[in-house]
Scaffold this motif. Structure first.
Motif, mmCIF file in Angstrom:
data_model
loop_
_atom_site.group_PDB
_atom_site.id
_atom_site.type_symbol
_atom_site.label_atom_id
_atom_site.label_comp_id
_atom_site.label_asym_id
_atom_site.label_seq_id
_atom_site.Cartn_x
_atom_site.Cartn_y
_atom_site.Cartn_z
ATOM 1 N N HIS A 51 -5.744 3.000 -4.108
ATOM 2 C CA HIS A 51 -5.722 3.242 -2.659
ATOM 3 C C HIS A 51 -6.184 4.672 -2.373
ATOM 4 C CE1 HIS A 51 -4.617 2.084 1.346
ATOM 5 N NE2 HIS A 51 -3.595 2.910 1.469
ATOM 6 N N ASP A 93 0.824 -1.213 0.000
ATOM 7 C CA ASP A 93 0.000 0.000 0.000
ATOM 8 C C ASP A 93 0.858 1.264 0.000
ATOM 9 O OD1 ASP A 93 -2.071 -1.761 0.304
ATOM 10 O OD2 ASP A 93 -2.934 -0.769 2.051
ATOM 11 N N ASP A 94 0.237 2.350 -0.398
ATOM 12 C CA ASP A 94 0.707 3.743 -0.184
ATOM 13 C C ASP A 94 1.702 4.269 -1.226
ATOM 14 O OD1 ASP A 94 -0.861 3.531 2.031
ATOM 15 O OD2 ASP A 94 0.688 4.023 3.497
ATOM 16 N N PRO A 112 -7.981 3.600 2.293
ATOM 17 C CA PRO A 112 -6.941 3.793 3.312
ATOM 18 C C PRO A 112 -7.410 3.319 4.689
ATOM 19 C CG PRO A 112 -7.014 5.690 1.871
ATOM 20 C CD PRO A 112 -8.170 4.798 1.476
ATOM 21 N N HIS A 124 -5.213 9.651 -0.122
ATOM 22 C CA HIS A 124 -5.023 8.827 1.082
ATOM 23 C C HIS A 124 -5.853 9.360 2.255
ATOM 24 C CE1 HIS A 124 -2.938 6.292 4.157
ATOM 25 N NE2 HIS A 124 -2.873 5.465 3.132
#
Ligand SMILES: [Zn+2]
Length: 224
Positions: A82, A31-32, A120, A86
């Motif tokens: 994602h 993720d991210d 998120p 965020h």
């Protein structure tokens, strides 16, 4: 036809990678990102090991690192969304959610059609499910979370994953620090040595015969 040629032909007709009942699978998810050097180092390590993973990307980072986004897709990894900012999706109204998804889709490399949205923090709700469904996306959760973002100790992350992971699991990691990348590659090496295959989430669903339905939530794909 000579016998050796016949044997060779028959051998070629047998699918080499046909899954058997004894095969075990894990999907690593990151993720991210994309980040700069961390994602590059991870991609180098995955390529060396001929392993595919799933990247849940943030729109604002895809904008910052378009070449890494393109590399993730070109190297055969799966890309999911994602969110653009965020931000917490469960606190957004429908118009904001639609914009978050659309702004991410606009940044994806050509031909990349994502199947999954991971909000998120995994924070979802009726609005998030509805927005995902209308965009043709399923929701992706996980069932192994080593909280790699909260530590710089790679061994701690490795142990948290390897002590828990089972056939069909989706593992949550982040390509946002040296320790996460280091842990991810040790996890890959260990699982490969134990006979696991590392696949993307969509490959895992397909292997397990699970249809991916927009708006539904998935966290693991155990053997039936
Ligand atoms: Zn995140």
């Amino acid at each position: 036809m000579k016998l050796t040629a016949l044997v060779l032909c028959l051998a070629l007709m047998i699918p080499a990678a046909a899954p058997t009942e004894t095969e075990r699978y894990v999907a690593l998810t990151f993720d991210d990102g994309p980040s700069g050097r961390f994602t590059r180092r991870l991609l180098d390590g995955l390529m060396e090991r001929e392993v595919k993973a799933t990247f849940l990307l943030c729109g604002y980072r895809m904008r910052q690192y378009p070449e890494i986004t393109a590399r993730i897709a070109a190297e055969g990894h799966e890309i999911g969304l994602h969110g653009y900012s965020h931000g917490a999706m469960d606190a957004m109204n429908r118009a904001q959610l639609d914009r978050e998804i659309r702004d991410c889709l606009d940044l994806l490399p050509e031909g990349c059609a994502p199947a999954f949205l991971r909000p998120p923090g995994g924070k979802s709700g009726r609005e998030v499910r509805g927005a995902a469904e209308d965009a043709g996306l399923a929701l992706l959760a996980w069932d192994v979370d080593p909280r790699d973002w909260a530590t710089s100790n790679a061994q701690q992350v490795e142990k948290a994953v390897l002590s828990k992971v089972r056939d069909g699991d989706v593992v949550l990691l982040h390509d946002m620090s040296d320790s996460s990348v280091e842990a991810a590659l040790v996890i890959v090496d260990t699982l490969l040595s134990q006979g696991f295959r590392l696949v993307t989430v969509s490959q895992l669903a397909q292997i397990r015969g699970v249809p991916i339905v927009p708006g539904r939530n998935y966290s693991r794909f155990p053997p039936v």
